[in-house]
Design a protein around this motif. Structure first.
Motif, PDB file in Angstrom:
ATOM      1  N   VAL A  52       1.065  -0.776  -0.143  1.00 31.47           N
ATOM      2  CA  VAL A  52      -0.487  -0.286   0.504  1.00 31.47           C
ATOM      3  C   VAL A  52       1.099   1.337   0.082  1.00 31.47           C
ATOM      4  O   VAL A  52       1.274   1.282   1.287  1.00 31.47           O
ATOM      5  CB  VAL A  52      -0.556   0.042   1.191  1.00 31.47           C
ATOM      6  N   ILE A  53       1.191   2.085  -1.310  1.00 37.27           N
ATOM      7  CA  ILE A  53       1.838   3.312  -0.999  1.00 37.27           C
ATOM      8  C   ILE A  53       1.003   4.033  -1.475  1.00 37.27           C
ATOM      9  O   ILE A  53       0.129   4.252  -1.860  1.00 37.27           O
ATOM     10  CB  ILE A  53       2.417   3.090  -3.117  1.00 37.27           C
ATOM     11  N   ASP A  54       1.458   5.498  -0.147  1.00 37.42           N
ATOM     12  CA  ASP A  54       0.626   6.482   0.073  1.00 37.42           C
ATOM     13  C   ASP A  54       0.864   7.430  -1.369  1.00 37.42           C
ATOM     14  O   ASP A  54       1.973   7.226  -1.838  1.00 37.42           O
ATOM     15  CB  ASP A  54       1.637   7.202   1.278  1.00 37.42           C
ATOM     16  N   GLU A  55      -0.180   7.984  -2.285  1.00 34.04           N
ATOM     17  CA  GLU A  55      -0.101   8.834  -2.897  1.00 34.04           C
ATOM     18  C   GLU A  55       1.065   9.574  -2.935  1.00 34.04           C
ATOM     19  O   GLU A  55       1.709  10.035  -4.102  1.00 34.04           O
ATOM     20  CB  GLU A  55      -1.073   9.606  -3.494  1.00 34.04           C
ATOM     21  N   ALA A  56       1.884  10.230  -2.181  1.00 34.87           N
ATOM     22  CA  ALA A  56       2.002  11.232  -1.476  1.00 34.87           C
ATOM     23  C   ALA A  56       3.825  10.662  -2.177  1.00 34.87           C
ATOM     24  O   ALA A  56       4.020  11.535  -2.983  1.00 34.87           O
ATOM     25  CB  ALA A  56       2.776  11.788  -0.142  1.00 34.87           C
ATOM     26  N   ALA A  57       4.124   9.662  -1.641  1.00 36.13           N
ATOM     27  CA  ALA A  57       4.825   9.090  -2.763  1.00 36.13           C
ATOM     28  C   ALA A  57       5.140   8.390  -3.211  1.00 36.13           C
ATOM     29  O   ALA A  57       6.867   8.401  -4.164  1.00 36.13           O
ATOM     30  CB  ALA A  57       5.096   7.608  -1.583  1.00 36.13           C
ATOM     31  N   LEU A  58       4.025   8.878  -4.953  1.00 34.21           N
ATOM     32  CA  LEU A  58       3.871   8.887  -5.760  1.00 34.21           C
ATOM     33  C   LEU A  58       4.167   9.655  -6.848  1.00 34.21           C
ATOM     34  O   LEU A  58       4.496  10.624  -7.917  1.00 34.21           O
ATOM     35  CB  LEU A  58       3.082   7.849  -6.747  1.00 34.21           C
ATOM     36  N   THR A  59       3.975  10.919  -6.150  1.00 30.44           N
ATOM     37  CA  THR A  59       3.705  12.696  -6.372  1.00 30.44           C
ATOM     38  C   THR A  59       5.025  12.694  -6.188  1.00 30.44           C
ATOM     39  O   THR A  59       5.655  14.473  -6.830  1.00 30.44           O
ATOM     40  CB  THR A  59       2.648  13.033  -6.608  1.00 30.44           C
ATOM     41  N   ARG A  60       6.006  12.496  -5.449  1.00 31.08           N
ATOM     42  CA  ARG A  60       7.286  12.886  -4.713  1.00 31.08           C
ATOM     43  C   ARG A  60       8.153  12.832  -6.089  1.00 31.08           C
ATOM     44  O   ARG A  60       8.579  11.283  -6.483  1.00 31.08           O
ATOM     45  CB  ARG A  60       7.591  12.508  -3.526  1.00 31.08           C
ATOM     46  N   ARG A  61       8.979  13.748  -6.665  1.00 24.34           N
ATOM     47  CA  ARG A  61       9.957  13.711  -7.336  1.00 24.34           C
ATOM     48  C   ARG A  61      11.061  13.087  -7.462  1.00 24.34           C
ATOM     49  O   ARG A  61      11.421  14.005  -6.471  1.00 24.34           O
ATOM     50  CB  ARG A  61       9.805  14.550  -8.523  1.00 24.34           C
ATOM     51  N   VAL A  62      11.620  11.712  -7.756  1.00 26.19           N
ATOM     52  CA  VAL A  62      12.795  11.358  -7.854  1.00 26.19           C
ATOM     53  C   VAL A  62      13.834  11.919  -8.752  1.00 26.19           C
ATOM     54  O   VAL A  62      13.534  10.279  -9.677  1.00 26.19           O
ATOM     55  CB  VAL A  62      12.692  10.613  -6.577  1.00 26.19           C
ATOM     56  N   GLY A  63      14.962  11.882  -8.436  1.00 24.23           N
ATOM     57  CA  GLY A  63      15.091  12.569  -9.263  1.00 24.23           C
ATOM     58  C   GLY A  63      14.765  13.103 -11.172  1.00 24.23           C
ATOM     59  O   GLY A  63      13.346  14.087 -11.134  1.00 24.23           O
ATOM     60  N   SER A  64      15.428  13.205 -12.491  1.00 21.81           N
ATOM     61  CA  SER A  64      14.934  13.622 -13.402  1.00 21.81           C
ATOM     62  C   SER A  64      13.594  13.478 -13.747  1.00 21.81           C
ATOM     63  O   SER A  64      12.657  12.094 -13.207  1.00 21.81           O
ATOM     64  CB  SER A  64      15.214  13.510 -14.762  1.00 21.81           C
ATOM     65  N   GLU A  65      12.699  13.842 -14.638  1.00 26.28           N
ATOM     66  CA  GLU A  65      11.078  12.968 -15.378  1.00 26.28           C
ATOM     67  C   GLU A  65      10.878  12.071 -15.239  1.00 26.28           C
ATOM     68  O   GLU A  65      10.474  11.308 -14.962  1.00 26.28           O
ATOM     69  CB  GLU A  65      10.566  13.931 -16.307  1.00 26.28           C
ATOM     70  N   ALA A  66      12.353  11.902 -16.148  1.00 30.26           N
ATOM     71  CA  ALA A  66      12.200  10.254 -17.248  1.00 30.26           C
ATOM     72  C   ALA A  66      12.834   8.819 -15.694  1.00 30.26           C
ATOM     73  O   ALA A  66      12.101   7.853 -16.142  1.00 30.26           O
ATOM     74  CB  ALA A  66      13.346  10.090 -17.899  1.00 30.26           C
ATOM     75  N   ILE A  67      13.729   9.847 -14.713  1.00 34.57           N
ATOM     76  CA  ILE A  67      13.298   8.493 -13.637  1.00 34.57           C
ATOM     77  C   ILE A  67      11.999   8.082 -12.930  1.00 34.57           C
ATOM     78  O   ILE A  67      11.807   6.762 -12.914  1.00 34.57           O
ATOM     79  CB  ILE A  67      14.758   9.044 -12.643  1.00 34.57           C
ATOM     80  N   MET A  68      11.116   9.132 -13.094  1.00 32.31           N
ATOM     81  CA  MET A  68      10.102   8.867 -12.696  1.00 32.31           C
ATOM     82  C   MET A  68       8.993   8.267 -13.895  1.00 32.31           C
ATOM     83  O   MET A  68       8.332   7.139 -13.115  1.00 32.31           O
ATOM     84  CB  MET A  68       9.045  10.073 -12.431  1.00 32.31           C
ATOM     85  N   GLN A  69       9.521   8.512 -14.476  1.00 31.05           N
ATOM     86  CA  GLN A  69       8.159   7.712 -15.755  1.00 31.05           C
ATOM     87  C   GLN A  69       8.322   6.337 -15.835  1.00 31.05           C
ATOM     88  O   GLN A  69       8.276   5.555 -16.264  1.00 31.05           O
ATOM     89  CB  GLN A  69       8.746   8.202 -17.137  1.00 31.05           C
ATOM     90  N   GLY A  70      10.365   6.064 -15.898  1.00 33.08           N
ATOM     91  CA  GLY A  70      10.913   4.684 -16.186  1.00 33.08           C
ATOM     92  C   GLY A  70      10.151   3.541 -14.478  1.00 33.08           C
ATOM     93  O   GLY A  70       9.807   2.262 -14.231  1.00 33.08           O
ATOM     94  N   GLN A  71      10.117   4.642 -12.953  1.00 31.28           N
ATOM     95  CA  GLN A  71       9.673   3.904 -11.587  1.00 31.28           C
ATOM     96  C   GLN A  71       8.107   3.839 -12.351  1.00 31.28           C
ATOM     97  O   GLN A  71       7.255   2.735 -11.668  1.00 31.28           O
ATOM     98  CB  GLN A  71       9.793   4.822 -10.570  1.00 31.28           C
ATOM     99  N   TYR A  72       7.036   4.688 -12.478  1.00 26.17           N
ATOM    100  CA  TYR A  72       6.127   4.022 -13.025  1.00 26.17           C
ATOM    101  C   TYR A  72       5.958   3.093 -13.191  1.00 26.17           C
ATOM    102  O   TYR A  72       4.633   2.327 -13.346  1.00 26.17           O
ATOM    103  CB  TYR A  72       4.889   5.910 -12.996  1.00 26.17           C
ATOM    104  N   ALA A  73       6.367   2.570 -14.660  1.00 28.73           N
ATOM    105  CA  ALA A  73       6.077   1.586 -15.825  1.00 28.73           C
ATOM    106  C   ALA A  73       6.897   0.923 -14.662  1.00 28.73           C
ATOM    107  O   ALA A  73       6.132  -0.688 -14.848  1.00 28.73           O
ATOM    108  CB  ALA A  73       6.725   2.361 -16.663  1.00 28.73           C
ATOM    109  N   LYS A  74       7.698   0.863 -14.072  1.00 28.15           N
ATOM    110  CA  LYS A  74       7.911  -0.862 -13.324  1.00 28.15           C
ATOM    111  C   LYS A  74       6.925  -1.154 -12.471  1.00 28.15           C
ATOM    112  O   LYS A  74       6.540  -2.276 -11.938  1.00 28.15           O
ATOM    113  CB  LYS A  74       9.364  -0.385 -12.127  1.00 28.15           C
ATOM    114  N   LEU A  75       6.049   0.056 -12.175  1.00 30.29           N
ATOM    115  CA  LEU A  75       5.058  -0.678 -10.284  1.00 30.29           C
ATOM    116  C   LEU A  75       3.717  -1.438 -11.479  1.00 30.29           C
ATOM    117  O   LEU A  75       3.262  -2.208 -10.992  1.00 30.29           O
ATOM    118  CB  LEU A  75       4.933   0.673  -9.691  1.00 30.29           C
TER     119      LEU A  75
END
Length: 287
Positions: free
Chosen positions: A173-196
């Motif tokens: 269970v992941i808090d929405e805040a953890a997913l909206t917090r930008r870690v690194g670049s936009e590309a890194i976040m896109q990769g993380q969303y895809a991985k999830l």
């Protein structure tokens, strides 16, 4: 054996179980030692995991404690592997002992239920996301080579989820805040969303997002994970990590509270399908 590592998690778990068995029989250390013909010091060293225990000696203690035959096999198996070291010992110089202890516990689990309020759980992170998290956590106190070794450890841990034979079950269970917090670049976040989304498609993994609209909840104090082990004699453990320490919760009452809290969290969270839809929208918005 890696220098300075001390007893393994398995030896500590066996020691703790033997101590609980003695206490259930209302025996003191001295009384137990006298009945099996040992010194009090020997029983104490076994129960504190300072030394291991042979199979014949384990049988003598289990006879004294009148443990059912059906429960003895697991304890003997635990004793046989009590000194076994794992892949993480190759990283002795880079891993704090508390982290190595947790990794060994994780290896022995069958099911992990986690709530993550600030970041994506380590088992679900991409390599780039993990690198940013680890670099930030170490606050420039470690050289780049150590950061890379820790990233490698985190990626290796994911084999627990990805292996073909008997992967662990994982419910996050992941808090929405953890997913909206930008870690690194936009590309890194896109990769993380895809991985999830990739992880969420696996049968052994459930991912739910706790929306910000859920408001106050039982775990506002922060992140925790409930580890359920493969062996029936191993009680569940709650893992709670802070910046400077690690806490393992094992008492029945506290375990019940964390389990109840997780049940409330998953009930308040979006369904797995709704969570995947939200993550997909986040990925689109970050592109």
């Amino acid at each position: 054996m890696a220098a300075g590592r001390g007893p393994t998690v398995r030896r500590r778990r066996l020691a703790g179980e033997l101590r609980r068995l003695r206490e259930r029989k209302a025996l003191t250390l001295e009384e137990a030692a006298e009945r099996v013909g040992w010194s009090t010091a020997k029983v104490s060293r076994i129960e504190t995991a300072r030394v291991g225990i042979t199979s014949p000696d384990l049988t003598r203690l289990l006879d004294l404690y009148e443990l059912d035959a059906s429960k003895r096999t697991a304890l003997h198996a635990l004793a046989r592997t009590a000194n076994t070291r794992g892949w993480w010992d190759a990283y002795t110089d880079s891993l704090p002992s508390d982290y190595a202890t947790y990794i060994q516990l994780e290896v022995d689990t069958a099911f992990i239920r986690s709530f993550d309020s600030m970041l994506v759980h380590g088992l679900l992170q991409t390599e780039d996301y993990a690198r940013e998290v680890i670099r930030s956590a170490l606050m420039a106190l470690s050289p780049p080579a150590e950061i890379e070794r820790r990233v490698e450890v985190r990626m290796t841990r994911q084999n627990l989820l990805l292996r073909q034979e008997d992967p662990i079950r994982f419910w996050a269970v992941i808090d929405e805040a953890a997913l909206t917090r930008r870690v690194g670049s936009e590309a890194i976040m896109q990769g993380q969303y895809a991985k999830l989304l990739e992880f969420a498609a696996q049968d052994n993994i459930t991912i739910q997002v706790l929306p910000s609209t859920a408001g106050a909840h039982p775990a506002t104090a922060g992140t925790f994970a409930i580890l359920e082990f493969r062996e029936p004699h191993d009680p569940d453990v709650v893992y709670v990590e802070s910046m400077t320490s690690i806490l393992y919760v094992e008492s029945d009452i506290e375990m019940y509270r964390y389990t109840l809290a997780f049940d409330h969290l998953r009930a308040a969270a979006l369904s797995p399908d709704e969570s995947k839809q939200l993550i997909s929208r986040m990925a689109e918005q970050s592109s």
